[in-house]
Motif scaffolding. Structure first.
Motif, mmCIF file in Angstrom:
data_model
loop_
_atom_site.group_PDB
_atom_site.id
_atom_site.type_symbol
_atom_site.label_atom_id
_atom_site.label_comp_id
_atom_site.label_asym_id
_atom_site.label_seq_id
_atom_site.Cartn_x
_atom_site.Cartn_y
_atom_site.Cartn_z
ATOM 1 N N ALA A 16 0.830 -1.206 0.000
ATOM 2 C CA ALA A 16 0.000 0.000 0.000
ATOM 3 C C ALA A 16 0.868 1.260 0.000
ATOM 4 C CB ALA A 16 -0.927 -0.004 1.206
ATOM 5 N N THR A 17 1.911 1.278 0.816
ATOM 6 C CA THR A 17 2.788 2.461 0.815
ATOM 7 C C THR A 17 3.556 2.571 -0.491
ATOM 8 O OG1 THR A 17 4.539 1.231 1.946
ATOM 9 C CG2 THR A 17 3.059 2.538 3.322
ATOM 10 N N SER A 18 3.856 1.450 -1.115
ATOM 11 C CA SER A 18 4.523 1.483 -2.419
ATOM 12 C C SER A 18 3.602 2.042 -3.496
ATOM 13 C CB SER A 18 4.990 0.080 -2.821
ATOM 14 O OG SER A 18 5.914 -0.401 -1.897
ATOM 15 N N ALA A 19 2.324 1.718 -3.416
ATOM 16 C CA ALA A 19 1.359 2.260 -4.379
ATOM 17 C C ALA A 19 1.251 3.775 -4.224
ATOM 18 C CB ALA A 19 -0.002 1.600 -4.195
ATOM 19 N N VAL A 20 1.251 4.251 -2.985
ATOM 20 C CA VAL A 20 1.206 5.696 -2.745
ATOM 21 C C VAL A 20 2.470 6.354 -3.292
ATOM 22 C CG1 VAL A 20 1.242 7.459 -0.934
ATOM 23 C CG2 VAL A 20 -0.321 5.523 -0.761
ATOM 24 N N LEU A 21 3.612 5.739 -3.042
ATOM 25 C CA LEU A 21 4.887 6.258 -3.563
ATOM 26 C C LEU A 21 4.877 6.306 -5.086
ATOM 27 C CD1 LEU A 21 7.942 6.997 -2.903
ATOM 28 C CD2 LEU A 21 8.385 4.600 -3.408
ATOM 29 N N ALA A 22 4.356 5.254 -5.701
ATOM 30 C CA ALA A 22 4.301 5.197 -7.163
ATOM 31 C C ALA A 22 3.408 6.295 -7.724
ATOM 32 C CB ALA A 22 3.802 3.829 -7.612
ATOM 33 N N GLU A 23 2.293 6.557 -7.059
ATOM 34 C CA GLU A 23 1.411 7.633 -7.518
ATOM 35 C C GLU A 23 2.080 8.997 -7.383
ATOM 36 O OE1 GLU A 23 -2.184 7.155 -5.308
ATOM 37 O OE2 GLU A 23 -2.960 5.653 -6.681
ATOM 38 N N GLU A 24 2.788 9.210 -6.279
ATOM 39 C CA GLU A 24 3.450 10.496 -6.068
ATOM 40 C C GLU A 24 4.596 10.731 -7.049
ATOM 41 O OE1 GLU A 24 4.694 10.813 -2.025
ATOM 42 O OE2 GLU A 24 2.627 10.976 -1.273
ATOM 43 N N HIS A 25 5.334 9.670 -7.375
ATOM 44 C CA HIS A 25 6.489 9.801 -8.272
ATOM 45 C C HIS A 25 6.137 9.542 -9.730
ATOM 46 C CE1 HIS A 25 9.643 9.077 -4.880
ATOM 47 N NE2 HIS A 25 8.919 10.159 -4.680
ATOM 48 N N GLY A 26 4.906 9.165 -9.995
ATOM 49 C CA GLY A 26 4.486 8.902 -11.369
ATOM 50 C C GLY A 26 5.176 7.687 -11.960
ATOM 51 N N ALA A 71 8.315 12.003 3.128
ATOM 52 C CA ALA A 71 7.502 11.147 4.003
ATOM 53 C C ALA A 71 7.128 9.827 3.338
ATOM 54 C CB ALA A 71 6.241 11.886 4.436
ATOM 55 N N SER A 72 6.757 9.854 2.079
ATOM 56 C CA SER A 72 6.346 8.610 1.419
ATOM 57 C C SER A 72 7.531 7.665 1.233
ATOM 58 C CB SER A 72 5.687 8.907 0.075
ATOM 59 O OG SER A 72 6.593 9.582 -0.783
ATOM 60 N N ASP A 73 8.706 8.210 0.979
ATOM 61 C CA ASP A 73 9.900 7.381 0.853
ATOM 62 C C ASP A 73 10.261 6.743 2.196
ATOM 63 O OD1 ASP A 73 9.842 8.357 -1.693
ATOM 64 O OD2 ASP A 73 11.770 9.376 -1.608
ATOM 65 N N VAL A 74 10.177 7.533 3.253
ATOM 66 C CA VAL A 74 10.465 7.014 4.595
ATOM 67 C C VAL A 74 9.469 5.923 4.970
ATOM 68 C CG1 VAL A 74 10.522 7.629 7.042
ATOM 69 C CG2 VAL A 74 11.603 9.123 5.368
ATOM 70 N N ALA A 75 8.211 6.095 4.600
ATOM 71 C CA ALA A 75 7.185 5.092 4.911
ATOM 72 C C ALA A 75 7.482 3.772 4.198
ATOM 73 C CB ALA A 75 5.807 5.613 4.515
ATOM 74 N N VAL A 76 7.936 3.835 2.963
ATOM 75 C CA VAL A 76 8.253 2.613 2.223
ATOM 76 C C VAL A 76 9.485 1.934 2.820
ATOM 77 C CG1 VAL A 76 9.050 1.727 -0.001
ATOM 78 C CG2 VAL A 76 7.156 3.317 0.079
ATOM 79 N N ILE A 77 10.490 2.720 3.180
ATOM 80 C CA ILE A 77 11.697 2.149 3.791
ATOM 81 C C ILE A 77 11.347 1.476 5.118
ATOM 82 C CG2 ILE A 77 13.921 2.725 4.836
ATOM 83 C CD1 ILE A 77 14.124 4.974 2.693
ATOM 84 N N ALA A 78 10.552 2.150 5.935
ATOM 85 C CA ALA A 78 10.148 1.581 7.229
ATOM 86 C C ALA A 78 9.304 0.325 7.043
ATOM 87 C CB ALA A 78 9.394 2.621 8.042
ATOM 88 N N ALA A 79 8.387 0.357 6.088
ATOM 89 C CA ALA A 79 7.548 -0.820 5.829
ATOM 90 C C ALA A 79 8.400 -1.989 5.350
ATOM 91 C CB ALA A 79 6.471 -0.482 4.807
ATOM 92 N N SER A 80 9.406 -1.718 4.548
ATOM 93 C CA SER A 80 10.291 -2.783 4.068
ATOM 94 C C SER A 80 11.095 -3.390 5.213
ATOM 95 C CB SER A 80 11.233 -2.249 2.995
ATOM 96 O OG SER A 80 10.497 -1.872 1.857
ATOM 97 N N ASP A 124 5.035 1.399 -13.488
ATOM 98 C CA ASP A 124 5.497 0.027 -13.272
ATOM 99 C C ASP A 124 5.471 -0.332 -11.782
ATOM 100 O OD1 ASP A 124 5.911 -0.282 -15.972
ATOM 101 O OD2 ASP A 124 8.048 0.220 -15.875
ATOM 102 N N LEU A 125 5.911 0.585 -10.955
ATOM 103 C CA LEU A 125 5.897 0.356 -9.515
ATOM 104 C C LEU A 125 4.463 0.236 -9.006
ATOM 105 C CD1 LEU A 125 7.430 0.090 -6.862
ATOM 106 C CD2 LEU A 125 7.398 2.592 -6.686
ATOM 107 N N TYR A 126 3.573 1.066 -9.529
ATOM 108 C CA TYR A 126 2.172 0.988 -9.123
ATOM 109 C C TYR A 126 1.571 -0.362 -9.520
ATOM 110 C CZ TYR A 126 -2.698 2.105 -8.350
ATOM 111 O OH TYR A 126 -3.984 2.085 -7.886
ATOM 112 N N ALA A 127 1.890 -0.820 -10.723
ATOM 113 C CA ALA A 127 1.371 -2.114 -11.181
ATOM 114 C C ALA A 127 1.913 -3.257 -10.311
ATOM 115 C CB ALA A 127 1.747 -2.344 -12.638
ATOM 116 N N ALA A 128 3.178 -3.173 -9.933
ATOM 117 C CA ALA A 128 3.757 -4.207 -9.072
ATOM 118 C C ALA A 128 3.124 -4.173 -7.681
ATOM 119 C CB ALA A 128 5.267 -4.028 -8.972
ATOM 120 N N ALA A 129 2.875 -2.979 -7.159
ATOM 121 C CA ALA A 129 2.237 -2.854 -5.849
ATOM 122 C C ALA A 129 0.818 -3.415 -5.896
ATOM 123 C CB ALA A 129 2.227 -1.398 -5.396
ATOM 124 N N ARG A 130 0.067 -3.079 -6.936
ATOM 125 C CA ARG A 130 -1.286 -3.630 -7.073
ATOM 126 C C ARG A 130 -1.231 -5.142 -7.271
ATOM 127 N NH1 ARG A 130 -5.060 -1.657 -4.667
ATOM 128 N NH2 ARG A 130 -6.186 -3.321 -5.685
#
Length: 168
Positions: free
Chosen positions: A48-58, A98-107, A61-67
């Motif tokens: 979920a945090t990766s999908a948010v990151l993918a949306e923010e960074h456009g 913040a979104s990058d930190v959330a993905v790093i923490a989730a990982s 491919d990352l969004y598709a992988a997250a979904r």
């Protein structure tokens, strides 16, 4: 009379040992199942945090992988999570966003949950392989726990550092 006390003591000790072993088998399988649910929750959180990151960074491919990781069937889950990890490693993550930190923490939480799950599965499989446990079929109420084999999901963080020349 002394031999009767000895027989009763041996039977009592054997009953205690068998009860202890059966409870240990149940407890280890319950812990492995609980760790599996915790790992699943952390994987969903990371996707979920990766999908948010993918949306923010456009990053489509990352969004598709997250979904794909969120929607994957049980048998395809490991491959979907590995694809997501591979794409996350290609990202330039900044520890000030913040979104990058959330993905790093989730990982990092996924890595910890995977390690805990692996430890409990290993322990449950070890106790299942004991001859007494197999002979008395103490595991008949529990399915064999399975490892969740994915790449190490820990991501490095990249901090933007200004050079000395730009600060002067």
């Amino acid at each position: 009379m002394g031999w009767l006390v000895g027989v009763v003591a041996v039977v009592a000790l054997l009953g205690f040992y068998l009860t202890f072993t059966a409870k240990r088998v149940d407890r280890l399988h319950a812990r492995a199942a609980s760790a599996g649910r915790a790992l699943d929750a952390q994987l969903v959180r990371r996707a979920a945090t990766s999908a948010v990151l993918a949306e923010e960074h456009g990053e489509p491919d990352l969004y598709a992988a997250a979904r794909g990781a969120l929607d994957a069937r049980v048998e395809d889950r490991e491959a979907a999570e590995n694809d997501l990890t591979r794409l996350l490693r290609k990202q330039e993550l900044d520890s000030s966003e913040a979104s990058d930190v959330a993905v790093i923490a989730a990982s990092r939480r996924v890595a910890l949950a995977r390690q805990v799950h692996t430890d409990f599965v290993r322990d449950a499989l070890a106790v299942r392989s004991r001859p007494l446990v197999r002979a008395l079929r103490m595991t008949r109420r529990h399915g064999a726990p399975a490892y969740f084999d994915i790449d190490d999901p820990t991501l490095p963080s990249v901090t933007q550092v200004t050079s000395r020349a730009t600060r002067d």
